[in-house]
Each structure stands twice: as structure tokens, then as C-alpha cells.
Design a protein around this motif. Structure first.
Motif, PDB file in Angstrom:
ATOM      1  N   LYS A   1      -5.847   4.000  16.179  1.00  0.00           N
ATOM      2  CA  LYS A   1      -5.292   5.191  15.529  1.00  0.00           C
ATOM      3  C   LYS A   1      -6.251   6.368  15.547  1.00  0.00           C
ATOM      4  O   LYS A   1      -6.353   7.112  14.576  1.00  0.00           O
ATOM      5  CB  LYS A   1      -4.925   4.863  14.076  1.00  0.00           C
ATOM      6  CG  LYS A   1      -3.890   3.775  13.954  1.00  0.00           C
ATOM      7  CD  LYS A   1      -3.280   3.843  12.585  1.00  0.00           C
ATOM      8  CE  LYS A   1      -3.068   2.492  11.990  1.00  0.00           C
ATOM      9  NZ  LYS A   1      -2.630   2.554  10.625  1.00  0.00           N
TER      10      LYS A   1
ATOM     11  N   ARG B   1      -4.119  10.048  12.572  1.00  0.00           N
ATOM     12  CA  ARG B   1      -3.593   8.887  11.860  1.00  0.00           C
ATOM     13  C   ARG B   1      -2.226   9.183  11.252  1.00  0.00           C
ATOM     14  O   ARG B   1      -1.292   8.434  11.372  1.00  0.00           O
ATOM     15  CB  ARG B   1      -4.578   8.474  10.774  1.00  0.00           C
ATOM     16  CG  ARG B   1      -4.090   7.319   9.960  1.00  0.00           C
ATOM     17  CD  ARG B   1      -4.396   7.418   8.481  1.00  0.00           C
ATOM     18  NE  ARG B   1      -5.158   8.559   8.052  1.00  0.00           N
ATOM     19  CZ  ARG B   1      -4.659   9.476   7.252  1.00  0.00           C
ATOM     20  NH1 ARG B   1      -3.417   9.409   6.836  1.00  0.00           N
ATOM     21  NH2 ARG B   1      -5.413  10.467   6.855  1.00  0.00           N
TER      22      ARG B   1
ATOM     23  N   SER C   1       0.629   9.463  13.794  1.00  0.00           N
ATOM     24  CA  SER C   1       1.031   8.195  14.372  1.00  0.00           C
ATOM     25  C   SER C   1       1.858   7.401  13.370  1.00  0.00           C
ATOM     26  O   SER C   1       2.640   6.551  13.749  1.00  0.00           O
ATOM     27  CB  SER C   1      -0.195   7.392  14.794  1.00  0.00           C
ATOM     28  OG  SER C   1      -0.873   6.950  13.649  1.00  0.00           O
ATOM     29  N   GLN C   2       1.644   7.693  12.085  1.00  0.00           N
ATOM     30  CA  GLN C   2       2.367   6.927  11.088  1.00  0.00           C
ATOM     31  C   GLN C   2       3.826   7.377  10.985  1.00  0.00           C
ATOM     32  O   GLN C   2       4.702   6.600  10.698  1.00  0.00           O
ATOM     33  CB  GLN C   2       1.680   7.119   9.744  1.00  0.00           C
ATOM     34  CG  GLN C   2       1.568   5.852   8.970  1.00  0.00           C
ATOM     35  CD  GLN C   2       0.788   6.098   7.708  1.00  0.00           C
ATOM     36  OE1 GLN C   2       1.031   7.069   7.008  1.00  0.00           O
ATOM     37  NE2 GLN C   2      -0.152   5.235   7.426  1.00  0.00           N
ATOM     38  N   LEU C   3       4.061   8.649  11.213  1.00  0.00           N
ATOM     39  CA  LEU C   3       5.416   9.183  11.011  1.00  0.00           C
ATOM     40  C   LEU C   3       6.399   8.832  12.110  1.00  0.00           C
ATOM     41  O   LEU C   3       6.118   8.246  13.073  1.00  0.00           O
ATOM     42  CB  LEU C   3       5.366  10.708  10.897  1.00  0.00           C
ATOM     43  CG  LEU C   3       4.717  11.200   9.598  1.00  0.00           C
ATOM     44  CD1 LEU C   3       4.540  12.701   9.621  1.00  0.00           C
ATOM     45  CD2 LEU C   3       5.535  10.781   8.384  1.00  0.00           C
TER      46      LEU C   3
ATOM     47  N   GLU D   1       0.616  -2.305  14.566  1.00  0.00           N
ATOM     48  CA  GLU D   1      -0.075  -1.520  13.540  1.00  0.00           C
ATOM     49  C   GLU D   1      -1.159  -0.658  14.174  1.00  0.00           C
ATOM     50  O   GLU D   1      -1.332   0.504  13.826  1.00  0.00           O
ATOM     51  CB  GLU D   1      -0.696  -2.511  12.551  1.00  0.00           C
ATOM     52  CG  GLU D   1      -0.851  -2.021  11.156  1.00  0.00           C
ATOM     53  CD  GLU D   1       0.462  -1.598  10.518  1.00  0.00           C
ATOM     54  OE1 GLU D   1       0.383  -0.674   9.722  1.00  0.00           O
ATOM     55  OE2 GLU D   1       1.541  -2.162  10.819  1.00  0.00           O
ATOM     56  N   PHE D   2      -1.904  -1.246  15.119  1.00  0.00           N
ATOM     57  CA  PHE D   2      -3.013  -0.523  15.734  1.00  0.00           C
ATOM     58  C   PHE D   2      -2.658   0.051  17.100  1.00  0.00           C
ATOM     59  O   PHE D   2      -3.534   0.462  17.853  1.00  0.00           O
ATOM     60  CB  PHE D   2      -4.239  -1.438  15.840  1.00  0.00           C
ATOM     61  CG  PHE D   2      -4.857  -1.746  14.505  1.00  0.00           C
ATOM     62  CD1 PHE D   2      -4.703  -0.860  13.441  1.00  0.00           C
ATOM     63  CD2 PHE D   2      -5.599  -2.892  14.302  1.00  0.00           C
ATOM     64  CE1 PHE D   2      -5.259  -1.117  12.212  1.00  0.00           C
ATOM     65  CE2 PHE D   2      -6.164  -3.158  13.063  1.00  0.00           C
ATOM     66  CZ  PHE D   2      -5.993  -2.270  12.021  1.00  0.00           C
ATOM     67  N   GLU D   3      -1.396   0.047  17.414  1.00  0.00           N
ATOM     68  CA  GLU D   3      -0.898   0.665  18.646  1.00  0.00           C
ATOM     69  C   GLU D   3      -1.687   0.207  19.872  1.00  0.00           C
ATOM     70  O   GLU D   3      -2.199   1.019  20.638  1.00  0.00           O
ATOM     71  CB  GLU D   3      -0.962   2.194  18.518  1.00  0.00           C
ATOM     72  CG  GLU D   3      -0.011   2.708  17.453  1.00  0.00           C
ATOM     73  CD  GLU D   3      -0.514   4.005  16.817  1.00  0.00           C
ATOM     74  OE1 GLU D   3      -1.505   4.551  17.315  1.00  0.00           O
ATOM     75  OE2 GLU D   3       0.092   4.438  15.833  1.00  0.00           O
TER      76      GLU D   3
ATOM     77  N   HIS E   1     -11.633   8.676   7.264  1.00  0.00           N
ATOM     78  CA  HIS E   1     -10.214   8.798   6.918  1.00  0.00           C
ATOM     79  C   HIS E   1      -9.353   7.678   7.492  1.00  0.00           C
ATOM     80  O   HIS E   1      -8.163   7.636   7.258  1.00  0.00           O
ATOM     81  CB  HIS E   1      -9.667  10.139   7.404  1.00  0.00           C
ATOM     82  CG  HIS E   1     -10.370  11.311   6.792  1.00  0.00           C
ATOM     83  ND1 HIS E   1     -10.305  11.570   5.453  1.00  0.00           N
ATOM     84  CD2 HIS E   1     -11.161  12.261   7.327  1.00  0.00           C
ATOM     85  CE1 HIS E   1     -11.023  12.649   5.187  1.00  0.00           C
ATOM     86  NE2 HIS E   1     -11.567  13.080   6.312  1.00  0.00           N
ATOM     87  N   VAL E   2      -9.972   6.799   8.276  1.00  0.00           N
ATOM     88  CA  VAL E   2      -9.184   5.743   8.908  1.00  0.00           C
ATOM     89  C   VAL E   2      -8.694   4.766   7.850  1.00  0.00           C
ATOM     90  O   VAL E   2      -9.470   4.284   7.039  1.00  0.00           O
ATOM     91  CB  VAL E   2     -10.037   4.978   9.929  1.00  0.00           C
ATOM     92  CG1 VAL E   2      -9.173   4.019  10.713  1.00  0.00           C
ATOM     93  CG2 VAL E   2     -10.724   5.940  10.854  1.00  0.00           C
TER      94      VAL E   2
END
Lengths: 178, 732
Positions: free
Chosen positions: A55, A173, A176-178, B643-645, B690-691
């Protein structure tokens, strides 16, 4: 310890102003040549063993283990919005010290190849052009004249601004979540 | 040791003593008969005053002296301890703490402080008013501390028989260097009186080879017969008073003064008999005869010499008790000195860092040994890694402290706040022996204080309201701690009104934190109180209700990789449960592989590992059904790949790691299970702060970096994702 490093970093800045001749490391990204003041550089290592961090925006390649310290690796080409070159035998990681707030942060920069260390006189450095260099103007510290050719001297504190990169990482991040 | 260093030690010690004093006072409030505690308080005040004399901190001495006088009377049973006295003494303790702070900042007290000091002194003097001569004594105390003052002359308690003055002299090390001759003082003493007995103190002498010819190690205990008054005797020593320790006791002194003197004498390891002789309480002959008697009795019952002396009425029991106490104290200090070492926390951190590096290096060695397939080498490295594991455990244990001291500080908080609120609240503490990392303890104290205040202010009702509901008039606040699967759980619970679900929801809707259509579980609603700017208290009180606290509490706890949740039953009370990782530095991890990357899951959270069956996997693709049937239980899972693409197709066989955190179970789908791994957690650093879902980095034996999963955070994210889906469904 940190104070000391900060002091070192700032004394380097003043050293640039005082000495007329500075040494610069030149390296290749794609087909272009860039330069960084060697006082910012700690070492150069072979590319390898990079662990991806999920991410993250594309220009953060991941992290490496540098003798026990975990160091982030930035893909310089991707940072300039240029296509990432393939990894070859010449690909290197340049370990650079960047000032951040009151301390320094060690960051690795992935480049296609390193060339040589050059002496450039202060008189041979032109101010950066406002446009036309095809990378962000604030990334450029100046244009060094070497054998009649111009080499872009990078301002590492801007290119590798920890605050800005952390911000970009944060926003990557959330998208990618949306 | 420089003066500065010893002053630091004094400051540290005084703070410890004040803490003990406060604790003892709070116990006394419940149980005023506890003599042990009264003594503890007296000793604390006494030591603070005594040591302050060493540094010439007159403002501490003069203030503490008054307090000490009151305590002295309490100890003698002349004043009975009651609630108001405890309250006053608590204030006194706080004020001494403030004075110590002044010392720490090397300030002298200003006019305000002086005013507070005067006010407290006059309140203390009420207790002393029986003897009016105490007041001037208190004022002079600063200059006369060494002389233990001639107070309480009117008192009619036992006095020592001797009709001689007793002078106790300890010359300073620099006496010779400043051109003084100790013997000239003795000679001068002879001119205004007779020296009945002189005892040279040899305890101060170092071994011959360490002796510095220019230093003075002399000390004398003198029994002195004279008609001169105290001032005249004192003036003999005017020249050396500054760097010498001088105690002067008048003839027929009160026994308590001898007790004080014995306590004051520097901690030389003296025999009880010698102390008594040197104080002039007993003659050597008396001692000798009692020694003889002891020798004959020894075979029968080994009666201690003190007892023998009392039996023979040679000495009053009080004096013996004081001497015994002194001996005991000397022993105790010796014991505790040998059991505890004060260490700079930085040194400890350094050690832990080194142990971390050792673990990484050890893992590398094991890897190489396995590659060479040399069985001897493999065996050797496995022995080393077992040892390294033990070293790691003991190194981490060094940082572990019991949570008890943090908890007991709340006795005072609860007491003060309940007085302020006019509610009767009792504090019950359990699990105080639960250990956790020192850095965690330091950082948890503020959030805990906030939660405790909050419970008292909003949770527990007033006595009338409680009685109306058929509850006991006093509210109970409980602090509890225990270990649970690699975490420490700290509970703050009250038996108050409980959280008002509807009120919170209404407030949250009003503030726009949630929409009215959203369906939320009770737990979700309770958690809303942790949102920034949320407060349902109608009136803002002094303590809480400004709505700035709870979100800070949650943020602080999350910064420690912890979580907080609330359980509440209307009318019965609320329980706040904080869950924190035991340590922040090194953990036992479980290593898994996803795509090309290695991830570490804290081992304490791993319950079991199972294979993800092809049928389940296909169902998850076709029906988006991310849960399995685990022996009749529903187990929802997250696919780390998604989750981690991660790029690329998953392998044919995937595994589920079943994790438990708090009350929730969750599965993580990974490619490959590798096994246990001692994990040294390296912080994420600024660039990655921020991760979400990643708690840190670690370095594997191979030298490559692995990522440490932040399971609580991942669960939270999964829950949020689920809620978002719900919202979407709701809107549709």
C-alpha cells in the motif's frame, strides 16, 4: 547524537557557500545524468534484497537492511514521474542523509548507474531554470556545467523530503482503500 | 561524588519518601491505630529534614521541623490521628514536595510559597499549642537543627539518669585542611567544664593504606559535666560548625532525644551496647556486666542484650527500642543496598538493543549452520539460540515493573476527587503484582487518571441517587490488571449509573458523528465517546466534561499499540478495558509468507493454523463469502494477498492463521507458514508512520527485512470496512 548530525548537516550547507570547488556524484536515470553533492552521501551499495511495503506509492520501492537499520528505498525515476527502468547489474542504491525536522533520516535512492565524482566550481553552477527541465523546479539546486554540458544538481532535502513522502504514502493508502 | 550528584540523590530520595508518606497517610485514614505507618511517616519527615540539613536547605528544614514535631506527638500518642489531621498532613506532604521541586529547579521559595508555608505552619501549630514554646523553637529550627532543640521541657515522661551533657562530635573531612585542630576544642571544653567520659569513634577510619594524612576522620562521643548553658557549649564549636556534625543533649534529656540522636548518627554498624555506652546512657561497666550475663544466659535462651539490660532496669525500654530500631535500619539499608541497584534507564535500553542485534545475528548464524548441513554446527547454534532466548527474557524482565505503584497513586486521586465531588467513593485495587514494561507504565498513567476521574465524575451517582436506586451509599471504583495472551489488560470499573446509550447516540447524531439511519451495536455506540469533541455531560465540571479527554486517552493508548473498549450495563456500572502489548521491543513472532514477502504475526495472538480448503477458497471468490466454518464456529477471514494488493496468483494451497485478540477471532489467509521467530521490532520510521496494518519492521536471519503485522489495527480496519459495506447497503 542527533544534534551532532544536524550540526554536521548544517555545517555542510555553509561549507557549500564558502568553498568554491565542490564535489558531486553523477549518476544516470534513464538517459539523463544528475548530480548530488557528495557531502550528503553516506555510501553506495549494490541493489538487492529490497522488501516491498504494501500500500505504498510506486516510488517507494520498499525497505532494505543496512547493517541492522531499516532504510527506505526510493525509486528516483518514479519520483520524477518517469518510467522505472529495469533492474540491471549496474543498478545501485545510493544511501543519502536527509535533514528532517530536528534530526536526520537515512534514505536509499535507487539509480540506474553511478558514473563518477566530479569537481564543479561554484562559478560553473547556473541557477535552475523556471521550466523546461522536465522535473519539478524546487527539486533542482542548480545546473552544473561540465565540459560544456549541463548536469542537473539535485536538492536532496526537497527530492527526498520525508514529510512530503510520508504524506504521499498516507494518501496512497486511503485511495487504495476506497 | 559532587555535591550536585548527591543533591540529585536527595531529591530523588525525598520524592520516594513523600510517596511512602502519602501512602501511609491514606492507610492511616482507614486505620488510625497502625503504629507501623505512623512511624513510617515520622521517619520520612525526619529523613527529609535531616538530609536537608546537609545541603543547607533552610526553608525545607524550618517547615518540615514543625510537621515533624506534630508527628512526634502523634507517635507518642499525645495527639490522636483523625481525618482532619490526615488531610492537613497530606497537604503538608504536597507542600514539601513543592519545596523539593524548588530545590530541583534550584529556585528559592517566593512570597506565595512563603505564604502557603506560614498558613500550614499556623495550622500545624494548633496541634502543638499545648506547648507555646514550640512556636519559637520552630522558627529557630533552621539554625538549630543539629542541636535537636530543647523543647518540651514541661513534659513529664521518662528521662535518662545521667546528669551530664552529652556531646556527639563528628569532625568534617576538611577540618585539618581548614587549619583546625580537633584537640584544641576538647582542651577548650575542659576550661569550662569536666569531660566525664570521652569515646573516640573509630568507625569513620578507613583502612591504613587508604588513609589520607590530610583528612580528618575523627569523631567523639563525650559525656560532659558543666554549668555552662547550651549556647555556651555550642559556641565552642563555632569555627567548625559548618562542616561538622554536632549534637548536644542537655542533662536529664528526654529519652526521645536520645532516640533521635541514635537515629541521627550516621549509619555506622554499631553494636547495640556500644551505642548505649557511647551515648552516655550506660557506663562501660554496666555494659560489661550485662554482657557477662548474656553470655551465661546464651546457652539457655539467647536473650538479646537489650532485653537483658531492660530486665536489670539498667536502661529504659524506650532507649533499647530506639537502639534496636537503629540496628534494624542499618541492617535493612544494607540488605536493600545489596538487593537493588539504581540503573540509568538508557543503559538498560542499550542492553536491550544489543540483545536485539544478538538475536538477529544468532538467527543469521543458525541459517548458515543449516545450510552447511554440519550437524555439530547446527547443534552448537541451537544451544546458542536457546541461551540467547534466555538472555532476551531476562533482559526484558529488567524493564518489567509491577503496576501496583501506579495503581496505589490513585488512592490519593480518588480521595481528593471524591471529597471535591461530595461523593463517597471507595477504591478497590487488584492485580497490582501484574508486570509490564516500564515505558508502558509511564505512558499509561495519564490516560488512567483521566478514566478514573471520568468514572467518578460521570459514572458514580451521588449518595442520594444511589440510595434511591437501592444501592449502597458509597460508590466503588475498581482498578484491576491481569495478563491475557501476551497483552496486559487494565480495567477501570465503577458501579455507577452506566452509560446512557440513547443520550450518547443522540449527541453523536447532533454532532454529526454518525447518521440517524445507521444501525449500531451497543459497543459501537459506547465507543463514540472516544471521538474528538464528544461530551454528554450537561454541565462542564472542574474535572471532566469538556470533551477533550477521551479522544486523547484513546490516541495515547493506540500509540502504545493498545486498544480500549467499554462494557456498560445501565444502572449497574461501566467497565473500561485497556489492552496493551507487554513489551514494545522484542516479541515472539510467527513468520508467514505472502507472495514474495515475509510477515511476522505476534505469536501470542496465534491460536492455530489450518488449511484453506479449495471449496472455501472458491466460495470466497464466487460469493465473496470470506468466512469459514471452524468446528461449528463462524470464522471471518482477511486475505492478506488482497489486503496488501500483492501481484500474482495465489499458490494452490493456502493457509489460515487463526488469531485471537480481545474477544474477537479472525483468520488471516497466507501463502506459506514458516514458523516461530524471535522478532526484534524496529520502528516504522517517519516515512511509514501512516501505514495501517503494519506495526514495525524486523530483520530476518537471512538479512532481509520482514514486516510485523499490527493485528489490532487490521481487525479495526476490517470492522470499518464491514461497516462501510453496511452503509452502502443501507443507502441502496
Amino acid at each position: 547524537m542527533n544534534d551532532l548530525m544536524v550540526a554536521n548537516a548544517s555545517s555542510r550547507q555553509s561549507a557549500i557557500a564558502v568553498n568554491t570547488i565542490q564535489q558531486y556524484l553523477t549518476f544516470v536515470l534513464g538517459r539523463e545524468v544528475f548530480a548530488i553533492n557528495i557531502l550528503n552521501i553516506k555510501e553506495i551499495i549494490e541493489y538487492g534484497n529490497v522488501t516491498e511495503v504494501p500500500k505504498m506509492p510506486g516510488f517507494i520501492r520498499g525497505v532494505i537492511n543496512l547493517r541492522g537499520a531499516v532504510v527506505p528505498v526510493i525509486d528516483m525515476a518514479a519520483r520524477f514521474d518517469k518510467p522505472t527502468a529495469e533492474i540491471t547489474r549496474k543498478t545501485c542504491i545510493v544511501i543519502i542523509e536527509v535533514a528532517h525536522e530536528d534530526s536526520t533520516q537515512v534514505v536509499g535512492v535507487m539509480v540506474d548507474a553511478v558514473n563518477e565524482v566530479l569537481d564543479i566550481e561554484a562559478g560553473e553552477i547556473e541557477p535552475s531554470p523556471n521550466f523546461g527541465a522536465n522535473i519539478r523546479a524546487d527539486f533542482i539546486e542548480g545546473m552544473g556545467k561540465i565540459a560544456g554540458k549541463f548536469v542537473i544538481i539535485l536538492n536532496v532535502n526537497k527530492v527526498l523530503s520525508v514529510g512530503e513522502i510520508a504524506e504521499l504514502a498516507g494518501s496512497a493508502r486511503s485511495t487504495s482503500q476506497l | 561524588m559532587s555535591l550536585d550528584e548527591s543533591l540529585q540523590i536527595y531529591i530523588m530520595e525525598s520524592r520516594d519518601l513523600l510517596e511512602q508518606m502519602e501512602e501511609a497517610l491514606l492507610t492511616l485514614e482507614q486505620n488510625p491505630q497502625d503504629e507501623e505507618k505512623i512511624n513510617a511517616i515520622f521517619r520520612a519527615a525526619h529523613t527529609i529534614k535531616g538530609s536537608a540539613g546537609l545541603f543547607g536547605l533552610d526553608f525545607i528544614i524550618s517547615f518540615t521541623h514543625v510537621a515533624e514535631s506534630v508527628l512526634h506527638k502523634v507517635r507518642n500518642g499525645e495527639i490522636t490521628i483523625d481525618e482532619s489531621l490526615v488531610a492537613l498532613l497530606l497537604e503538608v506532604g504536597d507542600f514539601i514536595g513543592k519545596l523539593i521541586d524548588h530545590v530541583a529547579e534550584s529556585k528559592t521559595p517566593d512570597a506565595d510559597t512563603q505564604a502557603v508555608s506560614d498558613a500550614l505552619i499556623s495550622r500545624l501549630n494548633v496541634y502543638l499549642s499545648a506547648e507555646s514554646d514550640m512556636v519559637p523553637a520552630a522558627e529557630h529550627a533552621a539554625t538549630e537543627v543539629a542541636a535537636m532543640t530543647t523543647v518540651d521541657e514541661a513534659e513529664s515522661i521518662e528521662r535518662v539518669e545521667t546528669d551530664c551533657w552529652h556531646v556527639s562530635l563528628r569532625f568534617g573531612v576538611n577540618t585539618f585542611r581548614s587549619g583546625m585542630d580537633p584537640f584544641s576544642f576538647i582542651r577548650y571544653m575542659k576550661t569550662i567544664g569536666t569531660i566525664a567520659h570521652l569515646e573516640t569513634m573509630q568507625q569513620g577510619f578507613p583502612a591504613l593504606e587508604e588513609m589520607d594524612a590530610e583528612s580528618c576522620y575523627l569523631g567523639f562521643e563525650i559525656s560532659y559535666q558543666t554549668d555552662a548553658d547550651k549556647l555556651a557549649i555550642e559556641s565552642i564549636f563555632d569555627f567548625v560548625r559548618d562542616d561538622c556534625e554536632i549534637h548536644i543533649l542537655p542533662p536529664h534529656s528526654k529519652i526521645s532525644h536520645y532516640i533521635d540522636l541514635i537515629e541521627k548518627l550516621s549509619n555506622e554498624d554499631l553494636k547495640l551496647g556500644e551505642i548505649l555506652v557511647k551515648c552516655g546512657t550506660l557506663t562501660p561497666n554496666e555494659l560489661e556486666s550485662s554482657l557477662q550475663q548474656q553470655a551465661t544466659q546464651q546457652a539457655m535462651d539467647k536473650e538479646p542484650i537489650g532485653q537483658t539490660l531492660v530486665n536489670q532496669h539498667m536502661v529504659q525500654p524506650d532507649v533499647v527500642n530506639a537502639a534496636l530500631e537503629k540496628q534494624k535500619q542499618v541492617k535493612e539499608t544494607k540488605n536493600s543496598e545489596s538487593n537493588f541497584i539504581r540503573i540509568d534507564a538508557n543503559k538498560l535500553d542499550e542492553l536491550i538493543n544489543l540483545v536485539g542485534e544478538l538475536i538477529i545475528a544468532g538467527a543469521g548464524a543458525t541459517l548458515v549452520a543449516n545450510k552447511t548441513a554440519n550437524s555439530e554446527m547446527t547443534e552448537a547454534t541451537s544451544t546458542i539460540s536457546t541461551l540467547v532466548e534466555q538472555v532476551r527474557d531476562s533482559a526484558l524482565a529488567l524493564r518489567m515493573v509491577q503496576i501496583g505503584s501506579t495503581f496505589s497513586r490513585f488512592n490519593r486521586v480518588v480521595r481528593d476527587v471524591s471529597k471535591e465531588l461530595g461523593k463517597e467513593i471507595r477504591l478497590e485495587i487488584s492485580g497490582e503484582e501484574t508486570e509490564l514494561d516500564k515505558t508502558v507504565v509511564e505512558k499509561i498513567s495519564d490516560p488512567l487518571t483521566h478514566l478514573v476521574r471520568n468514572s467518578m465524575d460521570h459514572g458514580i451517582e451521588s449518595a442520594e441517587a444511589r440510595l434511591a436506586k437501592g444501592k449502597s451509599a458509597y460508590g466503588t471504583l475498581k482498578l484491576n490488571a491481569f495478563h491475557d495472551s501476551g497483552s496486559i489488560v487494565i480495567e477501570v470499573s465503577d458501579d455507577g449509573a452506566g452509560l446512557n446509550r440513547d443520550k450518547i447516540l443522540a449527541k453523536a447524531i447532533e454532532k454529526g458523528l454518525v447518521s440517524a439511519e445507521q444501525s449500531l451495536s451497543d459497543g459501537d455506540i459506547y465507543n463514540l465517546i472516544f471521538e474528538a469533541g464528544f461530551s454528554t455531560a450537561d454541565a462542564v465540571s472542574n474535572l471532566s466534561g469538556r470533551g477533550v479527554g477521551m479522544d486523547v486517552v484513546r490516541r495515547n493508548i493506540q500509540a502504545l499499540r493498545g486498544t480500549i473498549n467499554i462494557q456498560s450495563q445501565p444502572g449497574l456500572g461501566t467497565t473500561m478495558r485497556i489492552r496493551l502489548p507487554l513489551t514494545l521491543a522484542i516479541i515472539d513472532g510467527f513468520l508467514v509468507n505472502v507472495a514474495e514477502s515475509a510477515y511476522v504475526i505476534p505469536l501470542d495472538m496465534v491460536v492455530e493454523c489450518i488449511e484453506l480448503s479449495t471449496a472455501d477458497y472458491e466460495a470466497s471468490i464466487s460469493d465473496q463469502r470470506d468466512f469459514i466454518n471452524l468446528r461449528g464456529e463462524v470464522l471471518p477471514y482477511l486475505k492478506l494477498r488482497d489486503e496488501f494488493e500483492c501481484k500474482g496468483a495465489p499458490p494452490a494451497r493456502q493457509n489460515i492463521v487463526v488469531l485471537q485478540y480481545a474477544e474477537q477471532k479472525i483468520g488471516l489467509v497466507v501463502d506459506k507458514l514458516i514458523g516461530e521467530f524471535q522478532t526484534v521490532i524496529k520502528p516504522l520510521g517517519k516515512m511509514f508512520e501512516h501505514v495501517k496494518g503494519i506495526g514495525g519492521f524486523t530483520i530476518l536471519g537471512s538479512g532481509s527485512v520482514a514486516l510485523v503485522l499490527d493485528v489490532p489495527r487490521m481487525m479495526q480496519l476490517a470492522n470499518i470496512g464491514k461497516n462501510k459495506e453496511q452503509e452502502v447497503v443501507g443507502v441502496n
